[in-house]
Motif scaffolding. Structure first.
Motif, PDB file in Angstrom:
ATOM      1  N   ASP A 166       0.860  -1.182   0.000  1.00 11.41           N
ATOM      2  CA  ASP A 166       0.000   0.000   0.000  1.00 11.41           C
ATOM      3  C   ASP A 166       0.897   1.233   0.000  1.00 11.41           C
ATOM      4  OD1 ASP A 166       0.802  -0.716   2.589  1.00 11.41           O
ATOM      5  OD2 ASP A 166      -0.804   0.433   3.505  1.00 11.41           O
ATOM      6  N   CYS A 167       0.496   2.238  -0.736  1.00 10.79           N
ATOM      7  CA  CYS A 167       1.361   3.388  -1.035  1.00 10.79           C
ATOM      8  C   CYS A 167       1.875   4.033   0.251  1.00 10.79           C
ATOM      9  CB  CYS A 167       0.600   4.396  -1.883  1.00 10.79           C
ATOM     10  SG  CYS A 167       1.579   5.847  -2.286  1.00 10.79           S
ATOM     11  N   ILE A 168       3.198   4.194   0.332  1.00 10.83           N
ATOM     12  CA  ILE A 168       3.789   4.750   1.550  1.00 10.83           C
ATOM     13  C   ILE A 168       3.629   6.266   1.598  1.00 10.83           C
ATOM     14  CG2 ILE A 168       5.467   2.887   1.817  1.00 10.83           C
ATOM     15  CD1 ILE A 168       7.570   4.815   0.653  1.00 10.83           C
ATOM     16  N   VAL A 169       3.264   6.856   0.450  1.00 10.53           N
ATOM     17  CA  VAL A 169       3.094   8.307   0.419  1.00 10.53           C
ATOM     18  C   VAL A 169       1.694   8.680   0.908  1.00 10.53           C
ATOM     19  CG1 VAL A 169       3.134  10.354  -1.059  1.00 10.53           C
ATOM     20  CG2 VAL A 169       4.749   8.476  -1.471  1.00 10.53           C
ATOM     21  N   CYS A 170       0.680   7.968   0.394  1.00 11.67           N
ATOM     22  CA  CYS A 170      -0.709   8.359   0.697  1.00 11.67           C
ATOM     23  C   CYS A 170      -1.414   7.312   1.556  1.00 11.67           C
ATOM     24  CB  CYS A 170      -1.472   8.559  -0.607  1.00 11.67           C
ATOM     25  SG  CYS A 170      -1.621   7.038  -1.571  1.00 11.67           S
ATOM     26  N   ASP A 171      -0.681   6.285   2.012  1.00 13.58           N
ATOM     27  CA  ASP A 171      -1.288   5.192   2.780  1.00 13.58           C
ATOM     28  C   ASP A 171      -2.461   4.551   2.055  1.00 13.58           C
ATOM     29  OD1 ASP A 171       0.336   4.841   5.009  1.00 13.58           O
ATOM     30  OD2 ASP A 171      -0.475   6.647   5.946  1.00 13.58           O
ATOM     31  N   LYS A 200      -4.513   5.847  -0.191  1.00 14.02           N
ATOM     32  CA  LYS A 200      -5.669   6.661  -0.601  1.00 14.02           C
ATOM     33  C   LYS A 200      -5.603   7.047  -2.069  1.00 14.02           C
ATOM     34  CE  LYS A 200      -6.028   8.903   3.901  1.00 14.02           C
ATOM     35  NZ  LYS A 200      -4.717   8.400   4.294  1.00 14.02           N
ATOM     36  N   GLY A 201      -4.395   6.996  -2.645  1.00 11.95           N
ATOM     37  CA  GLY A 201      -4.251   7.372  -4.050  1.00 11.95           C
ATOM     38  C   GLY A 201      -3.545   8.701  -4.186  1.00 11.95           C
ATOM     39  N   CYS A 202      -2.433   8.708  -4.919  1.00 15.59           N
ATOM     40  CA  CYS A 202      -1.680   9.946  -5.116  1.00 15.59           C
ATOM     41  C   CYS A 202      -0.873   9.815  -6.405  1.00 15.59           C
ATOM     42  CB  CYS A 202      -0.760  10.220  -3.922  1.00 15.59           C
ATOM     43  SG  CYS A 202       0.629   9.059  -3.803  1.00 15.59           S
ATOM     44  N   ARG A 203      -0.117  10.848  -6.705  1.00 14.85           N
ATOM     45  CA  ARG A 203       0.650  10.864  -7.952  1.00 14.85           C
ATOM     46  C   ARG A 203       1.673   9.720  -7.981  1.00 14.85           C
ATOM     47  NH1 ARG A 203       5.243  12.808  -9.532  1.00 14.85           N
ATOM     48  NH2 ARG A 203       5.717  13.446  -7.413  1.00 14.85           N
ATOM     49  N   VAL A 204       2.326   9.470  -6.813  1.00 12.14           N
ATOM     50  CA  VAL A 204       3.387   8.462  -6.772  1.00 12.14           C
ATOM     51  C   VAL A 204       2.845   7.073  -7.122  1.00 12.14           C
ATOM     52  CG1 VAL A 204       5.073   7.313  -5.272  1.00 12.14           C
ATOM     53  CG2 VAL A 204       4.770   9.786  -5.136  1.00 12.14           C
ATOM     54  N   CYS A 205       1.649   6.748  -6.616  1.00 16.45           N
ATOM     55  CA  CYS A 205       1.083   5.420  -6.887  1.00 16.45           C
ATOM     56  C   CYS A 205       0.135   5.462  -8.079  1.00 16.45           C
ATOM     57  CB  CYS A 205       0.380   4.876  -5.652  1.00 16.45           C
ATOM     58  SG  CYS A 205      -0.977   5.918  -5.072  1.00 16.45           S
ATOM     59  N   LYS A 206       0.195   6.538  -8.847  1.00 22.29           N
ATOM     60  CA  LYS A 206      -0.692   6.721 -10.009  1.00 22.29           C
ATOM     61  C   LYS A 206      -2.153   6.533  -9.594  1.00 22.29           C
ATOM     62  CE  LYS A 206       2.803   5.209 -13.337  1.00 22.29           C
ATOM     63  NZ  LYS A 206       3.387   3.883 -13.545  1.00 22.29           N
TER      64      LYS A 206
HETATM   65 ZN    ZN Z   1      -0.077   6.977  -3.193  1.00 24.91          ZN
END
Ligand code: ZN
Lengths: 877, 349
Positions: B271-276, B278-284
């Motif tokens: 799960d994305c370490i940037v947004c936990d 939730k969805g963000c640019r890093v995880c597209k």
């Molecule tokens: Zn993310």
């Protein structure tokens, strides 16, 4: 692979929304890149996605003073902010929801930018249906229903979802809509409805109307053909054209569109020939003749080779099999009779030909992924049926079908317990059967109970499934990998292995970082010229830069190329130097790539030195403190096996160090540029840290280094028995092995690398070094008897190496001298010209007794006599 | 007569008064020594003189005066000690005050360099897997077609070769390894099960270099073969890795995938370490970050190295080291790793 959502749903009754379906597909192993939204634009043949156009609401509206039609509006996309947009359309009202082209979006070829109209700022544009390509209506802005969500891409409101899948090459069966539908059916349990392929045949038998001859069955194991007569070429109906556009293909005419449609639908590429243009109505499938050419539909004349398969007629080549058609027999607007082709070509051959010609098509991409050989007959019937529906005409009776060796489906005995054995996931026997049947596998269950293997028949489109483990994957992925538990392996640990290079390099890293050096990591790829710049007119040697050019101090390098520079201009010196570098570069034994990315990166490095010097130069442009760097990496030396193509290179683990400038600037005023002794001190710290028992630095000559500031680092090879004794073994019993070269970079080399400061380099062969690094250090008892200190200052010739004087003291003093430490080097007042004073602190100690003054004085005298003999040394007063 | 003060008693009173007054005036330990000499000096000290004169007194007076003189001596000595302590403390304080430093000046630092972030990441990966019994090994970078492709079930003309554009030294025979997976074969050829190892190292791809692609980068390959492991152990191992590397409670997702040398194959995401998630640019905007590929070692590969796939099971996984380092340190430009700019390198341990 673009799969239009509604098209997909016409084969499987899934109720899943596009996003949920995309997630389920991904989790079943069909990775979804994204869900695209767009609308097929029949005028352009392209998919309109309206990037940057979003839904917005008009929240403020006022006519602009002085304009008869312009309105100033403020709009919001629901994010709490408002944008000012000037709009000239008469139909907009407050709170209308409208398409807003935001800054940077393209509308009708124009990029929307911020501007002022009649003094009012406009930060976007509201669009009419015509501007959006939705219709010809340009009477006003496209007003969306009042419940339209805000800030959503317009494409999601008026477009259709298309699932963009990243299908892996081994699943040739998934490059079509029905293939994906079968997967959806398997994991949702919803029924799969395959398209209608029944058709009505009429009139003369096809094999009376045309002839088929396959000469190279090895490259064409199946070729199926049909004849359709009396068609009328025209545009495709809207539903078909739209599906093609959504799937990324451009509509052409009803016949060509049907062949493309069936390919997208079933995965079988098809070709339609104009029956009347095919010479003698005869299709001949054969390899190209040497020197044969074909002008393809893109008007490029292709050079063919006998490795390539062609579809020809007696008049010559027509199609590069499975890849691209030629002009001569293509369907045109006047075509009335057709030959349809559905064939199976050897996938690897299609792939090779496509790579050789640099031609990738929808068709070649499918043929090379080994589509189902059984599909040709189904697809050709489906295409013939659709053509008669859309273009009229009648299908001649029968198929011509060259299929000498029909495939028999593979059968695999399969124990359901294998799923748990391999994955740890529990599935029931029934679930196994259902999952496999859902994917089209035939399953026979003898009903003998859980221990009995199922007999699984693999469908012909699943050439990738060869054995039990493959079936395990099928069952598990349809069941869902999220059912795999998470455990820690409990099996036995392997025995530890010797030569832990990871630990060794980590120790070096820690020591050097502790000494203030920073680690760099440069490309192992470089070029010969860069490496040759390190070598000043010297023999590059046959083996490696590190050792071969290193010669003893007595063999001075006399052939210095720049001696003649006094009589030549600087420019001609540079030209001469350049030629010399090039000559050396050619002779370097570097391993060179056959297909480099660029000439800059075409060879594997023979040395770490050039990478270090380049890094020093690049950093010196912005660094004002010193650069103390190291790299741990490999050098790549050629081997006979490499030349034969049977084995790799000699990859030697190597340490490189480069120093330039002061380690740090401080307010304490103790800045000092790096010098040779800093470098040597780092080497000594490293060897001490690695517990290397004995090493020495010997003056050396090396074409990279300053002739008076270069040394070879040697370590003592001591046999196992000798290692057990004290370090007092006489030098004669020891074999010295060179492990490193170090010194100040020669000013000429420094110039070639554009170095502005004196730079010091070391390169160390770690494989040689670690042959003398002890795995375990054995402790020695703390001395029980007191030590005695004596100083000894002697006058020797100014060029006498201090290390030799020190060795002589050690040898002359024998076992009683435990330590000899140089603490002063002095020339000047009180020391005669041509001499220097060396002062040593000697530590006397015996393991078994307290030494007497007499013993010590006797030894001092012996040392002095040895020094006198060897160096003509005198005691300094 | 008892109320009559003797001459000596008067003298003692006088001495006491002066000595106490003098003592109060004293500012240094040197003056205090002078004071001591004046009153207690063996030769001329006033108290000493009185004590010396005791012998001349009549016996009936001698005792009383003697007691008084000794009492005075004791009293003055006590006062002197106290005064001395005060003075020494003041003088020590003054001396220390003169040695006052500007503690805000920079310290004289021991030189300290920096480990390259790729090395540091490999080190951390190695530590994590070592806890699970994996040894860290290495292998050749200049490799034969056999170990890089064929033994991994990737024959000539296999489409998987398209995705690993290769640098050739001898076309069709010798190449720069495109993946660290070559070591699966090399390790299994060398030892019998159990096998537990990771192999970090450089790999090479014939790819145009840009912000997210390098022609040379680093991977780590892991392999475990024994008689008991299953894909659930694989999941446990990569989950443990993800949590050690990216934090406790990280979610790990297994997705079916395809690699020619594993069956079943899975890609694993965290799960994305940037947004936990939730969805963000890093995880597209997917909430998931791709971590690596893995799977159970294909029975064809096991047979190729002489392991019986009905007895032995194994799993293998591969991770991109640059990607891990980029996520950990928030780097979005892969070329920084080979750029060796000290302004970048100094930011790490
Ligand atoms: Zn993310």
């Amino acid at each position: 692979m673009l799969i239009p959502y509604t098209w997909l749903r016409s084969y499987v009754d899934s109720e899943l929304s596009p996003d949920v379906l995309a997630e389920r597909l991904t989790m079943a192993g069909l990775e979804v890149d994204r869900v695209v939204y767009g609308k097929a634009n029949l005028a352009t043949g392209e998919l309109d996605t309206w990037d940057g156009i979003v839904t917005a609401e008009i929240v403020w509206l006022e006519p602009i003073k002085g304009s008869d039609h312009l309105n100033a509006t403020r709009v919001t996309t629901g994010d709490g902010k408002e944008l000012s947009v000037v709009c000239g359309a008469p139909n907009i009202r407050l709170h209308d929801r409208v398409p807003l082209a935001t800054l940077g979006a393209k509308v009708g070829g124009i990029t929307i930018a911020e501007k002022k109209k009649m003094g009012v700022l406009s930060q976007g544009m509201l669009c009419s249906p015509r501007e959006l390509g939705l219709s010809d209506d340009h009477s006003g802005i496209y007003i969306l229903p009042p419940d339209t969500p805000l800030g959503v891409p317009l494409a999601q409101i008026v477009g259709e979802p298309v699932i963009d899948l990243d299908i892996k090459a081994h699943r040739g069966d998934l490059f079509c809509v029905t293939g994906v539908a079968r997967e959806v059916s398997a994991f949702t349990g919803k029924e799969l409805h395959l398209p209608q392929t029944a058709l009505r045949e009429k009139g003369t038998a096809a094999n009376k109307l045309m002839k088929l001859e396959v000469r190279d069955a090895d490259l064409c194991p199946r070729y199926t053909a049909r004849v359709v007569r009396g068609v009328k070429i025209g545009p495709s109906p809207q539903w078909l054209a739209e599906r093609l556009i959504l799937a990324g293909m451009r509509p052409i005419n009803n016949v060509v569109d049907v062949t493309n449609y069936v390919m997208l639908e079933l995965g079988q590429p098809l070709h339609a020939f104009d029956y009347d243009k095919v010479a003698d109505h005869t299709i001949i499938v054969r390899r190209a003749d040497p020197g044969e050419t074909l002008t393809t539909l893109d008007s490029v004349t292709r050079q063919l080779t006998p490795e390539m398969l062609l579809i020809t007629d007696p008049a010559g080549p027509n199609v590069i099999a499975g890849i691209f058609g030629g002009e001569r027999v293509e369907v045109d607007d006047n075509t009335t009779n057709l030959i349809l082709e559905a064939a199976h070509f050897k996938p690897t051959n299609v792939r090779r030909t496509s790579v050789t010609l640099g031609l990738r098509t929808e068709s070649s991409g499918r043929f090379e992924k080994n589509p189902d050989i059984e599909l040709t007959a189904i697809a050709i019937d489906r295409a013939a049926h659709l053509i008669t529906e859309l273009a009229g005409g009648e299908v001649a009776r029968g198929r011509l079908d060259f299929y000498p060796e029909p495939v028999t489906p593979r059968e695999i005995p399969f124990l359901p317990s294998q799923v748990e054995w391999l994955t740890g996931m529990t599935v029931t026997r029934n679930e196994c059967i259902e999952n496999l049947q859902g994917l089209g596998f035939g399953v026979r269950d003898g009903g003998e109970g859980a221990d009995e293997a199922l007999l699984v028949t693999v469908p012909t489109w699943r050439g990738d499934v060869e054995e039990s483990a493959d079936l395990v994957e099928e069952v598990a992925r349809i069941a869902g990998f999220d059912r795999i538990p998470s455990t820690i392996p409990v099996g036995p640990l392997p025995e530890p292995l010797p030569d832990d290079w990871f630990a060794r390099e980590d120790r070096i890293r820690d020591i050097l970082v502790g000494a203030g050096l920073t680690e760099i990591l440069t490309y192992s790829l470089t070029n010969r010229l860069t490496m040759a710049k390190l070598l000043r007119g010297a023999d590059a040697g046959e083996e490696l830069l590190l050792t071969a050019p290193v010669t003893g101090a007595d063999e001075r390098d006399t052939g210095n190329a720049t001696n003649g520079a006094i009589t030549t201009t600087a420019a001609s010196t540079r030209a001469l130097e350049r030629r010399q570098i090039e000559a050396i570069a050619e002779r370097l034994p570097a391993i060179t790539l056959r297909n480099p990315l660029s000439t800059e990166l075409d060879s594997l490095r023979l040395t770490l030195m050039s990478g270090l010097l380049n890094t020093i130069r690049e950093n010196s442009k912005h660094e004002d403190t010193g650069l103390w760097l190291f790299e741990l990496g490999r050098r790549y030396l050629p081997t006979p096996e490499l030349a034969d193509g049977t084995g790799g290179a000699q990859e030697r683990r190597t340490l490189g160090i480069a120093l330039a400038g002061p380690l740090a600037h401080t307010w304490l005023g103790d800045d000092r540029d790096a010098d040779f002794y800093d470098l040597k001190g780092i080497a000594e710290t490293l060897l001490d840290g690695l517990m290397v028992a004995r090493y020495r630095f010997v003056p050396a000559q090396h074409p990279t280094f300053h002739p008076g500031r270069c040394a070879r680092l040697e370590v003592a090879m001591i046999s196992d028995e000798a290692a057990g004794q004290s370090a007092g073994a006489t030098p004669a019993e020891v074999i010295w092995k060179t492990v490193a070269v170090l010194g100040e970079v020669h000013p000429e080399v420094a110039d070639r690398f554009d170095l502005s400061e004196r730079t010091y380099l070391l390169e160390m062969d770690l494989e040689r070094l670690f042959s003398v690094v002890p795995e375990v250090v054995k402790h020695a008892a703390i001395p029980r008897y007191p030590a005695a200190q004596r100083d000894l200052a002697v006058l020797v010739a100014a060029d006498a190496p201090a290390a030799e004087v020190s060795e002589t003291i050690q040898a002359g003093g024998g076992a009683l001298v435990r330590d000899v430490r140089l603490f002063d080097v002095y020339t000047g007042e009180g020391v005669p010209e041509g001499k220097k004073s060396l002062a040593f602190a000697l530590t006397y100690q015996a393991p078994d007794r307290t030494l007497t003054d007499q013993e010590i004085e006797k030894t001092q005298a012996a040392i002095l006599s040895a020094l006198r003999q060897r160096f003509g040394a005198k005691l300094r007063g | 007569m008892a109320t009559e003060l003797s001459e000596q008693e008067l003298a003692l009173a006088d001495v006491r008064q002066r000595a106490v007054a003098d003592l109060e005036q004293i500012g240094t330990t040197e003056d205090l020594e002078e004071w001591r000499t004046r009153y207690f000096g063996r030769e001329r000290g006033e108290v000493s003189a009185i004590l010396k004169g005791l012998g001349k007194l009549p016996p009936e007076q001698r005792k009383a005066v003697g007691q008084a003189a000794n009492a005075l001596k004791a009293e003055l000595e006590g006062l002197m000690e106290a005064r001395g302590q005060e003075l020494r403390a003041a003088e020590r304080l003054a001396a220390l005050d003169r040695e006052r430093l500007d503690v805000t000046l920079p310290g004289r630092r021991a030189a300290r360099g920096h480990i390259h972030p790729i090395s540091q990441t490999i080190r951390d990966i190695s530590r994590i897997f070592r806890l699970m019994g994996f040894q860290t090994l290495d292998g050749p970078e200049v490799e034969t077609d056999y170990y890089n492709f064929q033994a991994l079930n990737i024959p000539v003309d296999h489409p998987a070769r398209d995705m690993q554009d290769t640098f050739w030294v001898v076309p069709g025979q010798i190449l720069l390894r495109t993946q660290t997976s070559n070591n699966q074969i090399r390790i299994m050829e060398q030892v019998r099960p159990p096998v537990r190892a990771i192999v970090p190292g450089k790999v090479y791809r014939h790819e145009a270099i840009d912000a997210s692609h390098e022609a040379m980068f680093h991977q780590v390959e892991g392999i475990l073969v024994d008689e008991t492991c299953t894909m659930s152990d694989l999941r446990g191992v990569v989950t443990r890795f993800a949590r050690e590397m990216f934090g406790a409670n990280r979610k790990v997702r297994f997705r079916p995938s395809y690699f020619p040398f594993t069956e079943p194959s899975a890609e694993f995401d965290i799960d994305c370490i940037v947004c936990d998630g939730k969805g963000c640019r890093v995880c597209k905007y997917s909430g998931w970050l791709e971590m690596g590929g893995s799977g159970m070692v294909d029975p064809r590969v096991l047979r190729g190295v002489g392991y019986d796939p009905t007895i032995y099971r194994g799993f293998a996984f591969g991770l991109g080291i640059e990607r891990i380092a980029m996520l950990r340190y928030g780097i979005d430009e892969i070329r920084l790793f080979s750029g060796n700019d000290l302004r970048f390198l100094r930011q790490f341990t």
